[in-house]
Enzyme design. Structure first.
Site, PDB file in Angstrom:
ATOM      1  CB  VAL A  44      39.807  10.036 -14.010  1.00  0.00           C
ATOM      2  CG1 VAL A  44      38.623  10.772 -14.614  1.00  0.00           C
ATOM      3  CG2 VAL A  44      40.791  11.017 -13.385  1.00  0.00           C
ATOM      4  CB  CYS A  45      38.541   5.098 -15.782  1.00  0.00           C
ATOM      5  SG  CYS A  45      39.521   5.816 -17.092  1.00  0.00           S
ATOM      6  CB  THR A  46      37.955   4.066 -10.545  1.00  0.00           C
ATOM      7  OG1 THR A  46      39.005   3.278 -11.090  1.00  0.00           O
ATOM      8  CG2 THR A  46      37.302   3.339  -9.385  1.00  0.00           C
ATOM      9  CG  LEU A  49      33.676   2.760 -15.598  1.00  0.00           C
ATOM     10  CD1 LEU A  49      34.594   1.558 -15.666  1.00  0.00           C
ATOM     11  CD2 LEU A  49      32.684   2.688 -16.737  1.00  0.00           C
TER      12      LEU A  49
END
Ligand code: BEZ
Length: 211
Positions: A44-46, A49
């Site tokens: 999810v963070c990928t 960002l």
């Protein structure tokens, strides 16, 4: 101590993918958006960002500097940035704080032990040019944030900073706004010469004023 809206954003110096950053100096006269990630190399963070990187022109147009944080070291951030470029089409074009000693995470209360003992939750702080905290939100690890919503909030903050209006539910740039209840009808006549509609004495709608 917990951070509240209107407080000065706590200052810090920490390592990042763009070298050591002193937060207040780095912000300068800009608005800022500081947001945390549970960990590097997470799906999810990928996507988050990559999304923020692709929104660079939108942040620049609003004089907002994004800065992300996770509790991993710089070399790990750099490896992850290559994956973000490969999978999302845009590498991060803003600093990623390497908060390996959790200094900033603790300062901003980004670790919620009952959710996870070590990883940060998805916190967001919007900070104005006077270094005041203007918005805080906290999402769980499994739910990616809506950065269009954050841009919408920035639009509202920047409009209501200078005009005697507030923005109603689901408002977006260009929609009608409400006149602050503290403005008398007499003053509203002068401030909003194009007119306004009184639905209730406390609910007066007008077109969005120019900033
Ligand atoms: C993620 O960023 O994909 C993630 C991180 C922690 C828990 C669940 C998802």
């Amino acid at each position: 101590m917990s951070i509240r809206l209107g407080d000065e954003a706590p200052d810090f110096t920490q390592e990042s993918t763009e070298g050591a950053i002193n937060f207040h100096e780095w912000l300068g006269d800009s608005w800022g958006i500081l947001f945390s990630h549970p960990a590097d190399f997470t799906p999810v963070c990928t996507t988050e960002l990559g999304t923020v990187a692709s929104l660079k022109p939108e942040f620049e147009r609003r004089n907002v500097k994004p800065i992300a944080l996770s509790v991993d070291p710089v070399d790990k951030h750099e490896g992850w940035a290559a994956d973000i470029a490969e999978t999302q089409g845009t590498a991060p074009n803003f600093p990623l704080i390497a908060d390996a000693d959790r200094k900033v995470s603790e300062l901003y209360d980004m670790i919620h032990p009952e959710a996870d003992a070590t990883m940060t939750v998805r916190s967001v702080f919007i900070i104005d040019p006077a270094k005041k905290v203007r918005l805080m939100l906290t999402y769980p690890a499994a739910t990616g944030r809506n950065f269009d919503e954050l841009l919408r909030v920035i639009d509202s903050l920047q409009l209501t900073e200078y005009q005697k209006v507030a923005t109603p539910a689901n408002w977006k740039q260009g929609d009608d706004v409400v006149i602050l209840p503290t403005v008398s009808d007499e003053d509203a006549d002068k401030l909003f010469p194009a007119g306004y509609e009184t639905l209730k004495p406390y609910l007066r709608m007008t077109s969005q004023p120019k900033t």
